[in-house]
Each structure stands twice: as structure tokens, then as C-alpha cells.
Design an enzyme around this catalytic site. Sequence first.
Site, PDB file in Angstrom:
ATOM      1  N   GLY A 138       0.725  -1.097   0.039  1.00 12.31           N
ATOM      2  CA  GLY A 138       0.041  -0.018  -0.038  1.00 12.31           C
ATOM      3  C   GLY A 138       0.804   1.438  -0.156  1.00 12.31           C
ATOM      4  O   GLY A 138      -0.007   2.356  -0.322  1.00 12.31           O
TER       5      GLY A 138
ATOM      6  N   CYS B  48     -26.223 -12.111 -20.893  1.00  8.54           N
ATOM      7  CA  CYS B  48     -26.205 -13.499 -20.420  1.00  8.54           C
ATOM      8  C   CYS B  48     -26.784 -13.464 -19.106  1.00  8.54           C
ATOM      9  O   CYS B  48     -26.629 -14.673 -18.316  1.00  8.54           O
ATOM     10  CB  CYS B  48     -24.368 -13.470 -20.123  1.00  8.54           C
ATOM     11  SG  CYS B  48     -23.942 -12.544 -18.609  1.00  8.54           S
TER      12      CYS B  48
END
Lengths: 188, 314, 364
Positions: free
Chosen positions: B38, B250
Site C-alpha cells: 500500500g 447473459c
Amino acid sequence: MTHDLGGGFNNTSKDAAYAFRAIMDALARPGYIAALGGLSPPDPLSIAQAGIALTLFDHETHIALKGRYGTDAVRAWLSFHTGTYFTVPEKADFIICDHDNIGPLDQLRQGSDEYPDQSATVITAYPRLSDGACRLTGPGINDEVMVSIADPSPFRDGQRSFPLGVDFILTHDAHLMGLPRTTQMEMC
Amino acid sequence: MTSINPNSMTDDYNFAYLDEQTKRMIRRGLLKAIAIPGYQVPFASREMPMPYGWGTGGVQVTSACLTPDDTIKVIDQGADDTTNAVSIRQFFEKTALVNTTTDTEAASLIQTRHRIPEHDLSEGQILVYQVPIPEPLRFLEPRERETRKMHALSEYGLMHVKLYEDIAHHGHIATSYAYPVKVEERYVMDPSPIPKFDNPKMANCPALQLFGAGREQRLYAIPPYCNVVSLDFEDYPFTRLKADTICALCAANDSYLDEVIIDDSGTRMYVCSDTHYCEDRQSKGHTGTANSLDDPDNVDRPISNKGGDNAASV
Amino acid sequence: MYVAVKGGEKAIANAHRWLDEERRGDRSVAALSIKQITEQMALAVSRVMAEGSLYDPELAGLALKQSRGDLIEAIFLIRAYRTTLPRFGTSSPIDTSAMQCKRRISATFKDIPGGQILGPTFDYTHRLLDFKLMADGEVPEAEQDEPSQSSMPHILELLNKDDLIQKECDDDNTANDLTREPLTLPVNRATRLQALARGDEGFLLGLGYSTQRGFARNHAFVGELRIGFVTVEMDIPELGFSIDLGMIEITECETVNQFQGSKSEPAQFTRGYGLVLGQQERKGIAMALVDRALRWQELGEDYLGAPAQDEEFVLSHCDNIQATGFIEHIKLPHYVDFQSELELVRQLRRDAALSKEASEKAAD
């Protein structure tokens, strides 16, 4: 005296690419044992140590060779292949040493609060890399992993609190294992 | 005078384009980024043959990580066929001669802009994010010298104040993409402009996540199986956000949807943003309302996707 | 039946072919040669070399041709090419007092040792379109004197003898190579000047202008502006001597600025400095103004909050390749982000409608 300077990468860009992926895998997944190959460095450098050196060292790095690694032959080989600079451990970006000769970590660069990345990476030989009685937990590890480290203290005593710290790559022959500053170690 | 081979790119440039010295510099930076999850590592981003802001950071990270054995996938907005994704994929086809795929599971390295694929990622995969502004505090404090100090001191009060003001003003945290996260309980990190729908996929992910910001010269990383938490408050917990419907192609109800305007009166349809996920589901027999042959409305009326620049006709 | 359009690859290929066609233009008109560009569009070539940070007129000419005359696009091409070149070493500092000047003027002294040389300047031309150029553009050859071999001392060094102007001391700082190291703030002046030298002419022009209009005003005069050729040398340690790499054209500007002084230090003029590849005097002057404004701390001045004094602001935004990339990237697809904003705004509006309804009910 002349030194044998052979035994480096055959195809610099592709060999270094494979080697880097192994090194990155090792550091991203502490406890995972990666392997390098295709090198024949001068003693006492191992294949793994040499592969890390050729992948990461250049004229923008300062490295330190401790103990039995500080030979003219090793220096000449690393200079020839990487152009790296040599310095004392206190100022080094990378340190090559044995596991019983790491020395006090508070003497090594551990970065600053604003730039914790400006810290040393220690590439240390270890007698055996396999399963064992030391439990590793932390980032990169799914739950926990057990490794063959007999004593965590050389890697943890003197580490300043995160995010500062020193990172380790343990090597044995062609094998390597990452031990970043984030990994917690516990003997079982 | 410089002599240049006008024909070939691969002959003139190194494997995966970048020179070895540059790759080593980036590789050293990536290892430190992985060791400090991070945290933004400064790196000497090079001037790439594509504009800053178009993925130069991601391209440099990919270039430093690629091996000849890799199979890469490049997506932009979740789609493999958006123009910038096509352009970056072609760049690596040309300079590294690697295999490419659109199949998320078959890819060993995925470079992405603005999305995390819907398929779960697996161990050994690498996800490379293109990052425009790596500093999560930048819009609260424009000065790098100040934000670096704030990270050093873990001084993130400003961010919490901003999120709290959102709640006071709107009743919600008014950030829907590039939603800040905290990594391993230490660094507040910008996840790049992914929709906050994708944030939970970053946590405990088996794949290695690497972030490259070229113009801003920063690298950062999330190692596999990492603790990544979207910032929130106890009484206002983080929630995912997507259109409240299913894919018209879908019928997926679990994927992030793009809204497509299909006629002049503003009729909309919703389709998966992850094109591979959608095609995979369709190939397995899932159908939505828009491609069901039973629907008389859809038989004679061709509908074109005007939602993105992949429809650009020239 | 809905079919998602898959046109990316083909669209790109077609767009590039169309671009090539437009670049060539009408095929009954002769194509430009690079030589024509370097000879007749020399100032555009200068700017591409300066902001591209690569002294190579021929490549700059090629970039201009390829970019259809778009200067920033040409600069971009040069930068991207430059990145791939190997570094052999660092040249010695150039000696601008040994410059073969084609232009050299001072606004602070009427006459100067070595003389004022007006040179090939637009100054004092009347800006009237010259329709003769539309016909053929041939001009009679100008008479040429032998180049003056007398030394060309820097004029501000004359003031220096009496301590009237602040001395520039070598602080031993070398510039970081901004293209090889990330910019970490604060930076030394050498690095700052490097960033300005490759910075966008228009950006520096605006910032320099802002200092004249009162945003960190520093009362500048052009102490000296000189344009000409200097020799570039490089020390080769293996050889034990330096070798001559060739000559480059540069523009150098030194400004004389408002005097400084305090109780302990007597009043003194201060200076700003501009140095640019090629003939770029507008940029050179603007750069000197901005350099001077950025030196507020070193010269013991107050920070007035002016943009030109703000190192982070100036250095983070002066690079036109970074700026153009990020400005233009917002034309890339952002529909995923936009979609999430859209959902959020809808949610906020729904909530607002509900609470309005509730409060109306309560009022009833």
C-alpha cells in the site's frame, strides 16, 4: 591475477526476466521456495545469490559483501556483470552474507517514515530451505506456512517498527525464499 | 547521424521494449512495494511511446514483469476490445512476442484500466493496474510534501472528515469509484478508478496486485492474501454498488453492468462490463432478454452498441 | 438479437491509415523534405529540440513532419525516442562566455565590451504580411562579416566586480537527471533549471508574465541575452583528456532584478537565469523570470503565495508531455466510472424523493 568472469546470463533480458519473476514470487509469497538456474558464479556465491545480483544490481546500486563473500574474485565477477558499487553494510542497498553473519539490523538502512522503501535488502545464505518448525504469517501468506528457520532472531531483532525495516531473501544453492519485513515469525 | 531501422520495432528495441537498466530500476521498486503493502514507491518513470495518462505506468510495470512464457490479457473498462486495450495488447505482441488471450483464467498477467475481472483470480496470476492519480489524499491536499507527511504519520483524519462530510451532505459516502482502502491496517491506498463494486475483490486475493502510475512516478503493490478494507464508518458501512438489474446478454446478476443507450428516445439496456465473463456465460448457454430469439422485438431491429468508443467507425 | 460491436483493432488500423493520408495532403503538391523543415522552420525545430531535450535538428525535423506540425506531438515523439538511447556519460559544463554569438543584447547598458549584436531577430520588423514570400520567398543573400573572435564576457560579471550584484557560487550541486530519477521535492536549483529548460514555452510565458503583473513581482531587466553556438566537450577518464563532441546552438538569458539588502548586508541586485537549446529567446527570458521568482527562499524574500514562487506547482505542471497526456486522457472511455457515478446520483435522488415524500406526509 585474473579472475574467471564467465558464468553470467546467456540472454540478459530473457534470463533476467525469468529470474525476476522467481524473486518477485518469493517476496510476494513468503515461505514459497523459488529457484533460479543457468549460472556458474565464483565461490562462495550460490546460484541463487548470483541470479539475484545479476537481476537487481547495476551502477545505481551500492552493495556490501560480508565475511567470506568479500573476495577479489566475487568483487571482480559482480563488477564485470553488473557495474555495481561496493560499500559498507551500513550504506548498502543490498548485502550478501551468511545467516550467522547478518549482524545487528539496527546498523543497516531501514528507510525513513516518509521513504520506508529506502532500506536494505539482505541476501543471506541459509543451510536448508524446506518445511520446518517456524510458522510464518502475514501478507502474501494464505493463513500460515511452516519453514525450516531455526531461529527468527537474526531476522527480527533490531527491526524498527513497520513500515520501516530490512527485507531478506534467504538462499540455498539455486533456491530462494523471501522474508519481507511484514512477515511474522514464530517457532512452534 | 543516428541510423534507424525504419521497418521493425522488435529489432530495434529490447525484449518488452524497456532497456534492462530501466527494468532493474522498476524491479527494485516493485520488490520494495511488495515488502511495504500500500506504500507508494517513487520510481523514475520513463517517457513511453504512448501518452501519459494512457497507461504508461501499467505498461512499464508489465514490461518489467513479463517473461517470454507469459500469456497476457489487457482490458480497459472490463473489455478486451476497447481501443486502448487493443493498442496496449498490440504493443506487447510486437515488442515481447508473448501470447495474448481474452480468457481471464488463461492469462498469467492481466493489465487493467478501471476494472477487476469478474472471474476469481488465482495464485500465480499478476494483475497490473494502470493508475492516473496514485495519491488517495491528493484531492484533499494537492501538495505531495504534505501528503507524504500524512502517510508517514498515519494521519488520515482528513480523509475521514471528507467521507463524513459526504454523509452529512448527501446521506451517503459520495465516492463511487477510486474508493479509498486501507491496506494491512497501515496505508490508505487509492485502488485506481475501479468502481467500488470491485473493491472487495482486492482483499485476500490469491493473485499479486501491482499498481503503476507513470506520470506521477509511483509504484505500489498488494501481495496475495492481503488485508484490504474499504474505508467506512460503523453506522455507514461500505456497500457495493451496481445497476439493480441483470445483464441483457447473459442474465448474470452478479457482475458489474454497463448502461447502454440504444435509441434516440433514451431506451437503455444493461450488459456486463467484463466482456470475457459475459461471452463465457453466453457460450455456456446463459441468455438474456436482448439475445433471446423468442423476443419478437429483437428479431428485426438491429441494435448497435453506442456505449463506447469501440463502436467508432472510421 | 444484440451483437456487441468489436471494432477496436480494425478501427485503430483504419484511423492510422487515414492519418497517414491526411499528413501527406494533396499528392499533387511536393512532399516536404526534412532538410526544408530544418532550414526553413528552424524555430519550430529549436522548440522541439529544447522541450524534447534532444539536440538533433534532423530528428526534430522528422518529428515535425510526422506530427503534421503539431509541436507538442513532435516533442512527444522526440522524448519517446530519447528514452531509448543509451547514456555514454555526462558532458562537461558548456562555457557560454566562449559562445560564437549571432545575437547579443543588453537592456541595462548602452554599450558593452564586445558590442551589442542585434542578429537575426523579429524585433523591429513591422508585423506586416510579406506577400513576396507567397510568391517565391527568394531573398538576396546577406553580406557576411567574419565572425567576431573577440571575447564575449558576460555583462553581469562587470557588475560583479563592484559587488553590485549577487554572486552565483557553485554550490557543487549537480542536476539530477529528471528523465532517470523521480522528482522528489524540494529540489536544488540545478534540477529546477533543468525542469524549466524542458518545460512548456507557453506555460513559462504565462508564469513569467504573471510575475511582471504583480504576482511575486521582481522588477527584471534583461542584463544580457545571447544566442549562438558553444562547444560541447566530454571528459574521457580512460583517455585522460576531454574530447570535442560538436557545437550546439543555445539561448542564454540573465536578468538583473530588484536589489536585496538588509541591515547586515548592503543592497545588491539579484539575478534570474534562463538557458534553452536552440534559438528560443522568448522562452529564455520567461525562464529567467520564473527562476528568479522560485529563488525567494534562498534570497530571503517572503512567500507571497504567487504561482511562480511555488516550486511544487511550477515543476509539477510545466511539462507539456505530462500535461497533454493527462488532459487528453479524459477522452478515453470512462464509462465504468461514469456508470458508478450514475448509480450513486440515482440513489441520492431516490433517497431525496423519499424523504421529501415523508416530510410532506408528516406535514399533512
